[in-house]
Design a protein around this motif. Structure first.
Motif, PDB file in Angstrom:
ATOM      1  N   SER A  30       0.820  -1.215   0.000  1.00 46.00           N
ATOM      2  CA  SER A  30       0.000   0.000   0.000  1.00 46.00           C
ATOM      3  C   SER A  30       0.857   1.270   0.000  1.00 46.00           C
ATOM      4  O   SER A  30       0.346   2.373  -0.141  1.00 46.00           O
ATOM      5  CB  SER A  30      -0.957   0.002   1.190  1.00 46.00           C
ATOM      6  OG  SER A  30      -0.242   0.252   2.374  1.00 46.00           O
ATOM      7  N   PHE A  59     -12.134   0.973  -7.783  1.00 48.04           N
ATOM      8  CA  PHE A  59     -11.324   1.978  -7.088  1.00 48.04           C
ATOM      9  C   PHE A  59     -11.921   2.349  -5.724  1.00 48.04           C
ATOM     10  O   PHE A  59     -11.649   3.413  -5.178  1.00 48.04           O
ATOM     11  CB  PHE A  59     -11.156   3.228  -7.976  1.00 48.04           C
ATOM     12  CG  PHE A  59     -10.624   2.923  -9.341  1.00 48.04           C
ATOM     13  CD1 PHE A  59      -9.520   2.087  -9.495  1.00 48.04           C
ATOM     14  CD2 PHE A  59     -11.210   3.448 -10.488  1.00 48.04           C
ATOM     15  CE1 PHE A  59      -9.021   1.778 -10.756  1.00 48.04           C
ATOM     16  CE2 PHE A  59     -10.728   3.148 -11.746  1.00 48.04           C
ATOM     17  CZ  PHE A  59      -9.626   2.301 -11.887  1.00 48.04           C
ATOM     18  N   ASP A 101     -12.079   2.628  -1.987  1.00 49.28           N
ATOM     19  CA  ASP A 101     -10.918   2.713  -1.091  1.00 49.28           C
ATOM     20  C   ASP A 101     -11.231   2.245   0.334  1.00 49.28           C
ATOM     21  O   ASP A 101     -10.523   2.605   1.273  1.00 49.28           O
ATOM     22  CB  ASP A 101     -10.356   4.137  -1.077  1.00 49.28           C
ATOM     23  CG  ASP A 101     -11.295   5.138  -0.423  1.00 49.28           C
ATOM     24  OD1 ASP A 101     -12.489   4.803  -0.189  1.00 49.28           O
ATOM     25  OD2 ASP A 101     -10.845   6.265  -0.141  1.00 49.28           O
ATOM     26  N   PHE A 115      -8.518   1.437   3.061  1.00 48.06           N
ATOM     27  CA  PHE A 115      -7.233   2.057   2.734  1.00 48.06           C
ATOM     28  C   PHE A 115      -6.942   3.219   3.677  1.00 48.06           C
ATOM     29  O   PHE A 115      -7.832   4.022   3.968  1.00 48.06           O
ATOM     30  CB  PHE A 115      -7.238   2.601   1.303  1.00 48.06           C
ATOM     31  CG  PHE A 115      -6.990   1.548   0.261  1.00 48.06           C
ATOM     32  CD1 PHE A 115      -5.727   1.422  -0.318  1.00 48.06           C
ATOM     33  CD2 PHE A 115      -7.993   0.686  -0.137  1.00 48.06           C
ATOM     34  CE1 PHE A 115      -5.487   0.453  -1.272  1.00 48.06           C
ATOM     35  CE2 PHE A 115      -7.761  -0.284  -1.092  1.00 48.06           C
ATOM     36  CZ  PHE A 115      -6.500  -0.406  -1.661  1.00 48.06           C
ATOM     37  N   LYS A 125      -7.493   5.250  -2.769  1.00 46.00           N
ATOM     38  CA  LYS A 125      -7.005   4.307  -3.791  1.00 46.00           C
ATOM     39  C   LYS A 125      -6.406   5.078  -4.966  1.00 46.00           C
ATOM     40  O   LYS A 125      -5.262   4.888  -5.346  1.00 46.00           O
ATOM     41  CB  LYS A 125      -8.156   3.377  -4.226  1.00 46.00           C
ATOM     42  CG  LYS A 125      -7.998   2.640  -5.535  1.00 46.00           C
ATOM     43  CD  LYS A 125      -6.781   1.763  -5.638  1.00 46.00           C
ATOM     44  CE  LYS A 125      -6.886   0.449  -4.916  1.00 46.00           C
ATOM     45  NZ  LYS A 125      -5.613  -0.350  -5.110  1.00 46.00           N
ATOM     46  N   SER A 171      -7.213  -0.223 -13.436  1.00 40.64           N
ATOM     47  CA  SER A 171      -7.783  -1.301 -12.626  1.00 40.64           C
ATOM     48  C   SER A 171      -7.021  -2.607 -12.839  1.00 40.64           C
ATOM     49  O   SER A 171      -6.951  -3.433 -11.935  1.00 40.64           O
ATOM     50  CB  SER A 171      -9.273  -1.483 -12.929  1.00 40.64           C
ATOM     51  OG  SER A 171      -9.467  -2.078 -14.182  1.00 40.64           O
ATOM     52  N   VAL A 201      -9.211  -3.022  -6.840  1.00 44.87           N
ATOM     53  CA  VAL A 201      -9.549  -3.945  -5.748  1.00 44.87           C
ATOM     54  C   VAL A 201     -10.447  -5.048  -6.321  1.00 44.87           C
ATOM     55  O   VAL A 201     -10.997  -4.903  -7.409  1.00 44.87           O
ATOM     56  CB  VAL A 201     -10.260  -3.231  -4.570  1.00 44.87           C
ATOM     57  CG1 VAL A 201      -9.351  -2.172  -3.965  1.00 44.87           C
ATOM     58  CG2 VAL A 201     -11.580  -2.613  -5.010  1.00 44.87           C
ATOM     59  N   SER A 242      -3.485  -3.651  -3.369  1.00 45.74           N
ATOM     60  CA  SER A 242      -3.311  -2.717  -2.250  1.00 45.74           C
ATOM     61  C   SER A 242      -2.571  -1.446  -2.644  1.00 45.74           C
ATOM     62  O   SER A 242      -2.495  -0.496  -1.874  1.00 45.74           O
ATOM     63  CB  SER A 242      -2.543  -3.386  -1.107  1.00 45.74           C
ATOM     64  OG  SER A 242      -3.263  -4.484  -0.609  1.00 45.74           O
ATOM     65  N   ARG A 300      -1.483   2.061  -4.745  1.00 45.87           N
ATOM     66  CA  ARG A 300      -2.236   3.293  -5.042  1.00 45.87           C
ATOM     67  C   ARG A 300      -2.025   3.682  -6.498  1.00 45.87           C
ATOM     68  O   ARG A 300      -1.004   3.364  -7.092  1.00 45.87           O
ATOM     69  CB  ARG A 300      -1.732   4.450  -4.161  1.00 45.87           C
ATOM     70  CG  ARG A 300      -1.389   4.079  -2.736  1.00 45.87           C
ATOM     71  CD  ARG A 300      -2.610   3.726  -1.911  1.00 45.87           C
ATOM     72  NE  ARG A 300      -2.174   3.455  -0.547  1.00 45.87           N
ATOM     73  CZ  ARG A 300      -2.657   4.091   0.516  1.00 45.87           C
ATOM     74  NH1 ARG A 300      -3.606   5.000   0.374  1.00 45.87           N
ATOM     75  NH2 ARG A 300      -2.208   3.781   1.718  1.00 45.87           N
TER      76      ARG A 300
END
Ligand SMILES: *[C@@H]1O[C@H](CO)[C@@H](O)[C@H](O)[C@H]1NC(C)=O
Ligand SMILES: *[C@@H]1O[C@H](CO)[C@@H](O)[C@H](O)[C@H]1NC(C)=O
Ligand SMILES: *[C@@H]1O[C@H](CO)[C@@H](O)[C@H](O)[C@H]1NC(C)=O
Ligand SMILES: *[C@@H]1O[C@H](CO)[C@@H](O)[C@H](O)[C@H]1NC(C)=O
Ligand SMILES: *[C@@H]1O[C@H](CO)[C@@H](O)[C@H](O)[C@H]1NC(C)=O
Ligand SMILES: *[C@@H]1O[C@H](CO)[C@@H](O)[C@H](O)[C@H]1NC(C)=O
Ligand SMILES: *[C@@H]1O[C@H](CO)[C@@H](O)[C@H](O)[C@H]1NC(C)=O
Ligand SMILES: *[C@@H]1O[C@H](CO)[C@@H](O)[C@H](O)[C@H]1NC(C)=O
Length: 758
Positions: A136, A154, A156, A159, A182, A212, A217, A238, A240
């Protein structure tokens, strides 16, 4: 088209009249064009602002301060030093002779190289190791058409805030109203033109699809028309995303891409993914090569698509040795669209047809039978060209269209669109060559192979009331991986002794997130919107490789871009292709991210090695010096020193070995010098395994290498002697693989290519 052109001319004239150029004559205005003035590295160069320096240089050349201000469009100065200005050819020429300038080139448009895929790579969610916390902290920069932030890919949830190193921004506007944890950054770059809106929102779907694929995700029940239904997710879910929108309706312009690279590097991205390309250019005139070079200097690997102009040779683009160039291969899934005729005959075509038939059979006709014009006057009726068929003859029917001539094939309007505009019920299109890429059709449609098309034509000729039905597309298994037909092939034309593409990844019929601001097909009158879509292209392969690079980086944050690329290349799986082109189509093979985190040995390349490589390639030493950075006072004079003994004929410690040999004579003889670094945990002994065709001798010296500790480096050389047999058709393909008998297999393809022997 004609209408659009006159509208455009009208806008242009209006613009010229109303902005009131003072000094320029009309003539001069027309001749001024945007040029990029590239000045090397920006670091520690200036006592003053970069833009002030650019202004001074430009004023000196144009001889008019206010004009210099007026014509300058961009100043880069964070990492890349340079600017863009509307120049006259003689001004561009004078600038190119300045000692502080590397190159001056016209701004050009580059083009887009238009999920189960991760499972297919043996990268099944539950079965591979990853650290969500470390992952992440990885930020992937995507230069593309923007992003559709409302995609479930996307989301988040869970996160935390962006990593501390992140210095980028979220520039909102129009349909991009926010970022999240994200998608942590969004910026857009474009020439100011009256018909544009200011936004990083994705009106195309391409940028969303790519983003994506890298870091979406997991989203269950993802499908297009129910096809390829399953869980869609990115390779590093995970990580960004930072989006840099550089592509607009007319393409992706060089100056916008450079601006995006300049900022992305400073924003703190770890990997850059760019699925854009065009004709191959010398490195200092290629915006992607330049941008990626400065990214490399700051430890960022850039992955690029190889291009979609295959299967011919010499079609590969994005050729700089510091980028990772990605070819597209198939998944084990294909999309079949079955057509059944009134006489019971069925044929199987390919397409993404989401329509379920509502009747048992539909009347069938052909472009020829439906035509209301004399062939030749208005185009080719048998190919169902626009304006050749009568609505009364098409309405309610399925139309069979033959392959057109070259010009017909070049038409941008698909037969599905033409037949729909005449209220047809469906379309069957005969293909000249088998294709592997499935495309969505506006109305029920199937693309059938040549022989099947002939059978359909025979049937139409044989009966008074021909009938047919097109079924909804179904998915079936196929043998994989194979290189996609469209994927661009080597050898390359800029640095002939560096093998491109480097690697391959899935890029055929890939399901990933899409933008609801776009439609399923390219046609504006297509009203269908979708959260997921199936696209094909090396554009789709590139983000798979970018995600794999991000994955490796999450385990080895201190590795150089070249080391990460080496890890991916030496652990890739070569393909059992039947094509003689072999490595010219897939490089080292298909990425295998799980193996790439433990490559055993890496072939590293430092910035200085790239510079001496450029010397050998004949680039000007003064220019190369400017790439190093530093001010006129602090920088050292760069001299092209000869590094021959370290590197051999290709001049770079590259993880693959390639040479385009002379086109006469059948005997070939080459030597490659290489250095590997032990990145395993402790002492290890590697033995070289060699594969070579009959009659070719490949020797590795030494044959055994023992490492005592991590970080240790060893040199070796590969000597090839042999005869280029007629049957090889100019392609000598071999390999060397270092094996430590403990699971590390470090493989390099060797490819000698002799032109003119196909
Ligand atoms: C550096 O020096 C060269 C020649 O010595 C000059 O042409 C150039 O403009 C200078 N560049 C800067 C950024 O001062
Ligand atoms: C895009 O923006 C327009 C104008 O604000 C809005 O009407 C529309 O619903 C937005 N589209 C989507 C898909 O969010
Ligand atoms: C922005 O541009 C896109 C693509 O040209 C268009 O579809 C969209 O409607 C525009 N949005 C606004 C708010 O003008
Ligand atoms: C997709 O698969 C899921 C679970 O396997 C199922 O519940 C769903 O109905 C499927 N959707 C479509 C459109 O086939
Ligand atoms: C053929 O049919 C089309 C569509 O119905 C019509 O627009 C066109 O004028 C016709 N052409 C001729 C020569 O009749
Ligand atoms: C069907 O008839 C058309 C028109 O006469 C002809 O051009 C075409 O070749 C025929 N198709 C086959 C498969 O013979
Ligand atoms: C590089 O090019 C510049 C200007 O074109 C020239 O003055 C210089 O001598 C060249 N440098 C070398 C080392 O050839
Ligand atoms: C090519 O190599 C073979 C043996 O490898 C040798 O006998 C022959 O003389 C060589 N031919 C040339 C033209 O060098």
């Amino acid at each position: 088209m004609v209408q659009n052109l006159s509208l455009w001319l009208f806008i242009l004239c209006f613009y010229l009249v109303n902005t009131g150029f003072k000094a320029d004559t009309q003539d001069e205005v027309d001749k001024r064009q945007p040029y990029i003035v590239y000045m090397g590295d920006a670091a520690e160069k200036y006592h003053v602002e970069a833009s002030e320096n650019h202004h001074n240089l430009l004023s000196k050349v144009i001889g008019d301060e206010s004009k210099a201000r007026e014509v300058r469009m961009y100043s880069y100065g964070k990492n890349i030093d340079g600017f863009v200005a509307r120049l006259l050819p003689h001004e561009a020429e004078r600038l190119s002779r300045d000692g502080g300038v590397v190159s001056v080139f016209k701004n050009t448009q580059r083009q887009l190289h238009t999920t189960r895929s991760w499972d297919f790579l043996g990268f099944v969610e539950s079965k591979y190791r990853r650290s969500e916390t470390v992952e992440s902290n990885i930020i992937v920069g995507v230069l593309d058409t923007g992003i559709y932030i409302d995609s479930p890919s996307f989301d988040d949830k869970g996160f935390g805030p962006p990593p501390a190193k992140w210095k980028g921004k979220c520039v909102t506007g129009n349909n991009l109203t926010r970022c999240n944890n994200k998608v942590i950054g969004a910026k857009y770059y474009h020439l100011k033109q009256p018909n544009y809106n200011d936004t990083a929102a994705d009106y195309d779907g391409h940028g969303t699809h790519i983003s994506s694929t890298i870091a979406g995700v997991a989203v269950s029940n993802a499908n297009l028309f129910g096809l390829a239904n399953g869980t869609a997710r990115g390779g590093v879910p995970s990580a960004r995303i930072a989006t840099y929108k550089v592509c607009w309706e007319e393409g992706c312009s060089a100056m916008d891409m450079l601006a995006a690279f300049d900022e992305a590097i400073s924003d703190g991205v770890d990997v850059i993914s760019i699925s854009i390309g065009g004709a191959s250019l010398p490195f200092f005139e290629d915006p992607i090569a330049i941008g990626a070079f400065h990214a490399m200097k700051r430890g960022i690997l850039t992955t690029c698509s190889a291009g979609n102009n295959g299967p011919g040779l010499y079609t590969v683009s994005n050729l700089a040795p510091w980028v990772m160039t990605v070819a597209a291969n198939s998944l084990d899934r294909k999309f079949e669209t079955v057509v059944k005729l009134g006489n019971g005959l069925t044929t199987t075509g390919i397409s993404l047809n989401g329509f379920t038939p509502t009747k048992k059979m539909y009347p069938l006709t052909s472009g020829l039978l439906a035509s209301n014009v004399t062939a030749g006057d208005y185009g080719e009726p048998n190919a169902c060209q626009s304006g050749t068929m009568g609505e009364d003859k098409v309405m309610g029917k399925i139309v069979y269209c033959e392959v057109g001539s070259e010009e017909a094939g070049g038409s941008s309007e698909g037969q599905d669109h033409i037949v729909r505009s005449l209220k047809g019920a469906g379309v069957i299109v005969q293909l000249l060559e088998p294709i592997d890429m499935a495309t969505a059709t506006l109305i029920p449609g199937s693309y059938v192979f040549f022989e099947d098309g002939t059978k359909i034509s025979e049937y139409i000729n044989s009966t008074k009331n021909p009938q047919a039905v097109i079924f909804k597309t179904r998915t079936t298994k196929m043998v994989a991986p194979a290189i996609a037909s469209f994927s661009a092939r080597g050898p390359q034309r800029i640095s002939p002794n560096i093998l491109k593409p480097d690697i391959s990844a899935p890029g055929l019929n890939i399901l990933a997130a899409y933008s609801k601001l776009a439609t399923v097909t390219v046609y504006p009158d297509d009203k269908r919107q979708t959260l997921f879509s199936i696209l094909s292209g090396t554009s789709m392969a590139c983000p798979h490789a970018a995600a794999a690079a991000a994955y490796v980086k999450s385990f080895h944050p201190d590795w150089s871009p070249a080391a990460i690329k080496s890890a991916l290349m030496t652990t890739a799986t070569p393909m059992r292709t039947k094509d003689f082109e072999a490595e010219l189509s897939y490089g080292s093979g298909q990425i295998n991210p799980r193996r790439a985190i433990h490559p055993g040995l890496v072939y590293d390349i430092t910035e200085i090695s790239y510079l001496s490589f450029l010397c050998k390639e004949g680039y000007n030493a003064t220019s190369i010096g400017l790439l190093l950075g530093g001010s006129n006072e602090t920088k050292k004079e760069y001299r092209c020193v000869d590094h021959k003994q370290g590197l051999g004929s290709d001049g770079l410690n590259y993880p693959s070995m390639h040479k385009q040999v002379g086109s006469t004579g059948t005997n070939v003889s080459e030597i490659f010098h290489r250095t590997v670094r032990n990145v395993g945990y402790g002492p290890s002994t590697y033995v070289a395994k060699i594969w070579a065709p009959k009659g070719v001798r490949v020797e590795v010296e030494p044959r055994i290498m023992s490492f005592v500790k991590p970080g240790e480096e060893k040199h070796f050389k590969v000597v090839i002697n042999g005869v280029m047999e007629e049957t090889m058709r100019g392609v000598l393909s071999a390999s060397v693989e270092w094996d430590d008998s403990r699971g590390h297999l470090v493989r390099s393809p060797i490819l000698l290519f002799q032109a003119g022997r196909m």
